[in-house]
Scaffold this motif. Structure first.
Motif, PDB file in Angstrom:
ATOM      1  N   ARG A  31      -9.153  -4.243   6.703  1.00  0.00           N
ATOM      2  CA  ARG A  31      -7.925  -3.273   7.028  1.00  0.00           C
ATOM      3  C   ARG A  31      -6.788  -4.094   7.195  1.00  0.00           C
ATOM      4  O   ARG A  31      -6.622  -4.748   8.387  1.00  0.00           O
ATOM      5  N   TYR A  32      -5.978  -3.534   6.608  1.00  0.00           N
ATOM      6  CA  TYR A  32      -4.488  -3.515   7.475  1.00  0.00           C
ATOM      7  C   TYR A  32      -3.849  -2.504   7.421  1.00  0.00           C
ATOM      8  O   TYR A  32      -3.605  -1.616   6.804  1.00  0.00           O
ATOM      9  N   HIS A  33      -3.431  -2.044   9.073  1.00  0.00           N
ATOM     10  CA  HIS A  33      -2.687  -0.447   9.635  1.00  0.00           C
ATOM     11  C   HIS A  33      -1.276  -1.436   9.935  1.00  0.00           C
ATOM     12  O   HIS A  33      -0.909  -1.728  10.719  1.00  0.00           O
ATOM     13  N   GLN A  34      -0.835  -0.366   9.260  1.00  0.00           N
ATOM     14  CA  GLN A  34       0.751  -0.147   9.809  1.00  0.00           C
ATOM     15  C   GLN A  34       0.284   0.792  10.640  1.00  0.00           C
ATOM     16  O   GLN A  34       0.761   1.755  10.281  1.00  0.00           O
ATOM     17  N   PRO A  80      -7.063  -3.740   0.787  1.00  0.00           N
ATOM     18  CA  PRO A  80      -6.801  -1.871   1.680  1.00  0.00           C
ATOM     19  C   PRO A  80      -5.863  -1.743   3.471  1.00  0.00           C
ATOM     20  O   PRO A  80      -5.964  -1.771   4.650  1.00  0.00           O
ATOM     21  N   VAL A  81      -5.115  -0.586   2.764  1.00  0.00           N
ATOM     22  CA  VAL A  81      -3.911  -0.487   4.223  1.00  0.00           C
ATOM     23  C   VAL A  81      -4.327   0.325   4.416  1.00  0.00           C
ATOM     24  O   VAL A  81      -5.083   1.690   3.916  1.00  0.00           O
ATOM     25  N   THR A  82      -3.745   1.056   5.681  1.00  0.00           N
ATOM     26  CA  THR A  82      -3.674   2.505   6.304  1.00  0.00           C
ATOM     27  C   THR A  82      -2.648   2.531   7.193  1.00  0.00           C
ATOM     28  O   THR A  82      -1.799   1.289   7.446  1.00  0.00           O
ATOM     29  N   ILE A  83      -1.809   3.420   7.276  1.00  0.00           N
ATOM     30  CA  ILE A  83      -0.495   3.556   7.675  1.00  0.00           C
ATOM     31  C   ILE A  83      -0.654   4.927   8.563  1.00  0.00           C
ATOM     32  O   ILE A  83      -0.902   6.131   8.432  1.00  0.00           O
ATOM     33  N   GLU A 115      -9.121   4.609   2.274  1.00  0.00           N
ATOM     34  CA  GLU A 115      -7.773   3.466   2.390  1.00  0.00           C
ATOM     35  C   GLU A 115      -6.834   3.893   1.355  1.00  0.00           C
ATOM     36  O   GLU A 115      -6.878   4.920   0.496  1.00  0.00           O
ATOM     37  N   GLY A 116      -5.568   3.344   1.879  1.00  0.00           N
ATOM     38  CA  GLY A 116      -4.310   3.724   0.897  1.00  0.00           C
ATOM     39  C   GLY A 116      -3.620   4.794   1.274  1.00  0.00           C
ATOM     40  O   GLY A 116      -2.802   5.663   0.927  1.00  0.00           O
ATOM     41  N   GLU A 117      -3.954   5.810   2.508  1.00  0.00           N
ATOM     42  CA  GLU A 117      -3.972   7.251   2.678  1.00  0.00           C
ATOM     43  C   GLU A 117      -2.810   7.072   4.341  1.00  0.00           C
ATOM     44  O   GLU A 117      -3.110   5.794   5.389  1.00  0.00           O
ATOM     45  N   VAL A 118      -1.823   7.979   4.492  1.00  0.00           N
ATOM     46  CA  VAL A 118      -0.947   8.034   5.489  1.00  0.00           C
ATOM     47  C   VAL A 118      -1.508   9.070   5.980  1.00  0.00           C
ATOM     48  O   VAL A 118      -1.678  10.171   5.817  1.00  0.00           O
ATOM     49  N   TYR A 119      -1.641   9.178   7.961  1.00  0.00           N
ATOM     50  CA  TYR A 119      -1.651   9.592   8.747  1.00  0.00           C
ATOM     51  C   TYR A 119      -0.803   9.924   9.673  1.00  0.00           C
ATOM     52  O   TYR A 119      -0.497   8.889  10.518  1.00  0.00           O
TER      53      TYR A 119
END
Ligand code: NAD
Ligand code: DAU
Length: 339
Positions: free
Chosen positions: A119-122, A174-177, A238-242
Motif C-alpha cells: 500500500r502507498y498512502h498519500q 495499490p494506493v489510497t489518499i 485501493e484506489g479510493e479517496v477518504y
C-alpha cells in the motif's frame, strides 16, 4: 510489517509514529525525513532507541537515497506525510512546494513500483477542494467535489493527488489518499494559527488575525487523524479517496478569543492584520464515506482537545522555545513585520 513513514519528524507524522509504535509493537517503523525547518529530531527522542524504529535523514526527492532505503527495508506500506505544508510560505516562495510535494511523491511511488508494495498512502488535505462560501452552511466537501485550488501549496497537493490516482490507474499501484481538515495538538509548529497564538499570548505579544478573522476552518485533534490513517492503510479500498474531518467548524477569531480566555490573557492582544492573498473562506468536510466504510468517528471534542493542546504547550516550553529562537525569528519578522 514494515512501514516507511515520510515526514515523521513533523507535526502529524510524529504523532502518527507514536500512535503506530504504541498500537502495533510488532511492526517496524522507518521514518524518512529531510529535517527541514519544520522537522524536529527532538520530537522523536522518546522513540529513537526503540529496536523496531529507525530514523533516516533523507530528502524524498533523492531517488538513489529512497531506493537504498527500499532495498534495505523492503517496506510493506509507505505513508507519505513529507511535504512543505504552510500556505503563507507557499505564497512567498512556491518552488520548493512543487519540488517536494509533487516530485517527491513521484520519487516515492517510482520506488514503490520498482520494489513492490502492499500500500502507498498519500496524506493529502481538504484544501485541494478550494473553499466554500460562508452563507451556504449546507455545503460540504465530499470525495466527489471537484479539485479547485487557491494557493501554490494546495495546488501542489492537488497535483500530487492526481499523480497518485494516475499511478493507480496506469500501473495498478495499490494506493489510497486521505484528505483531512485542519489538525491541532502536540508538536504543531508555531507558524500555524493555534500554536502561534498560544506562543504569542504566553509572551504577551500581539495576536495577528488575518483580515476580519471570519474565515472558518474545520478542526480535528491530531490523534483522530492518525487513527483514520491507521484504518485506511489496513482496511481502506485501493484506489479510493477518504475525506477526514469532524464537523467542527470555527471562525479564526473565535479560536483566538478562546485561547486568550484559556490562558487568562486580554483580548486587546488581538491585532487585525493584512489578509492572506487568495485566502480561502471556509473548509468543511463531509466524512460520511470513512464513517460508513471504516467506522471512523472523531473521539476528541474540540473543548477537550484545545485544553489538552494548551496544557501541552505549557508543559513543553523547551520544545517550542528552541524553535522560536532560531530561523523562525527571521521568518516572523519577514511575514509579520510590515503586515
Ligand atoms: P509539517 O510541516 O509539520 O511536517 C512536514 C515534515 O516533512 C517535516 O518533518 C519536514 O522535515 C518533512 N519534509 C519536508 N520536505 C521533505 C522532503 N523533501 N523530504 C523528506 N522530508 C521532508 O507538516 P504537517 O502539518 O505534519 O503535515 C503533514 C502532512 O499532512 C502534509 O502532507 C500536509 O499536507 C498534510 N496535512 C496537514 C494538515 C494540517 O492541519 N497540518 C491537514 C491535512 C493534511
Ligand atoms: O485544511 C488543512 C490545511 O490546514 C493543511 O493542508 C495545511 O498544511 C495546514 O497548514 C492548514 O492550513 P491553513 O492555512 O488552514 O492553516 P493556518 O494555521 O496557516 O491558518 C489557519 C487560519 O488562520 C487561516 O484562515 C489563516 C488564519 N491565520 C493564520 C496565521 C498563521 C491568521 O489569521 N493569522 C496567522 O498568523
Amino acid at each position: 510489517m514494515t512501514i516507511i513513514v515520510t515526514g515523521g519528524a513533523g507535526f502529524i507524522g510524529s504523532n502518527f509514529i507514536f500512535h503506530m509504535l504504541q498500537k502495533y509493537p510488532q511492526y517496524r517503523i522507518v521514518c524518512v525525513d529531510k529535517l527541514t525547518y519544520a522537522g524536529n529530531l527532538s520530537t522523536l527522542a522518546p522513540v529513537m532507541e526503540e529496536p523496531n524504529f529507525r530514523f533516516v535523514k533523507l530528502d524524498i526527492c533523492d531517488k538513489a537515497g529512497v531506493q537504498q532505503v527500499f532495498e534495505e527495508e523492503h517496506p510493506d506500506i509507505v505513508v507519505n506525510f513529507a511535504a512543505e505544508s504552510h500556505v503563507d510560505r507557499s505564497i512567498e516562495d512556491p518552488d520548493i512546494f512543487l519540488q517536494t510535494n509533487i516530485l517527491g511523491t513521484a520519487t516515492l511511488m517510482n520506488a514503490c513500483r520498482k520494489y513492490g508494495i502492499r500500500r502507498y498512502h498519500q496524506v493529502s488535505t481538504d484544501e485541494v477542494y478550494g473553499d466554500l462560501p460562508l452563507d451556504r452552511p449546507d455545503l460540504f466537501f465530499t470525495e466527489n467535489t471537484p479539485l479547485h485550488t487557491s494557493s501554490p501549496y494546495s495546488s501542489s497537493k492537488a497535483g500530487a493527488d492526481l499523480l497518485v490516482l494516475a499511478y493507480h490507474r496506469t500501473y495498478g499501484l495499490p494506493v489510497t489518499i486521505s484528505r483531512c481538515s485542519n489538525n491541532y495538538g502536540p508538536y504543531h509548529f508555531p507558524e500555524k494559527l493555534i500554536p502561534l497564538m498560544i506562543v504569542n499570548a504566553l509572551h504577551d505579544k500581539p495576536l495577528p488575525v488575518y483580515g476580519k478573522g471570519e474565515n472558518v476552518r474545520d478542526w480535528l485533534y491530531v490523534e483522530d487523524h492518525c487513527k483514520a490513517i491507521d484504518l485506511i492503510i489496513h482496511k481502506g479500498r485501493e484506489g479510493e479517496v477518504y475525506n477526514v474531518g469532524g464537523h467542527n467548524e470555527m471562525r479564526n477569531i473565535d479560536i483566538v478569543k478562546l485561547i486568550c480566555k484559556e490562558l487568562g490573557k486580554p483580548e486587546s492582544l488581538i491585532t487585525f492584520v493584512a489578509d492572506r492573498k487568495g485566502h480561502d473562506m471556509r473548509y468543511a468536510i463531509d466524512p460520511t464515506k470513512i464513517h460508513a466504510e471504516l467506522g471512523w468517528l472523531p473521539e476528541t471534542k474540540f473543548a477537550d482537545g484545545i485544553k489538552k493542546t494548551i496544557r501541552w504547550y505549557l508543559d513543553n516550553r523547551t520544545w517550542w522555545e528552541t524553535i522560536i529562537s532560531g530561523e523562525y525569528r527571521d521568518y516572523y519578522e519577514k511575514m509579520y513585520g510590515n503586515r
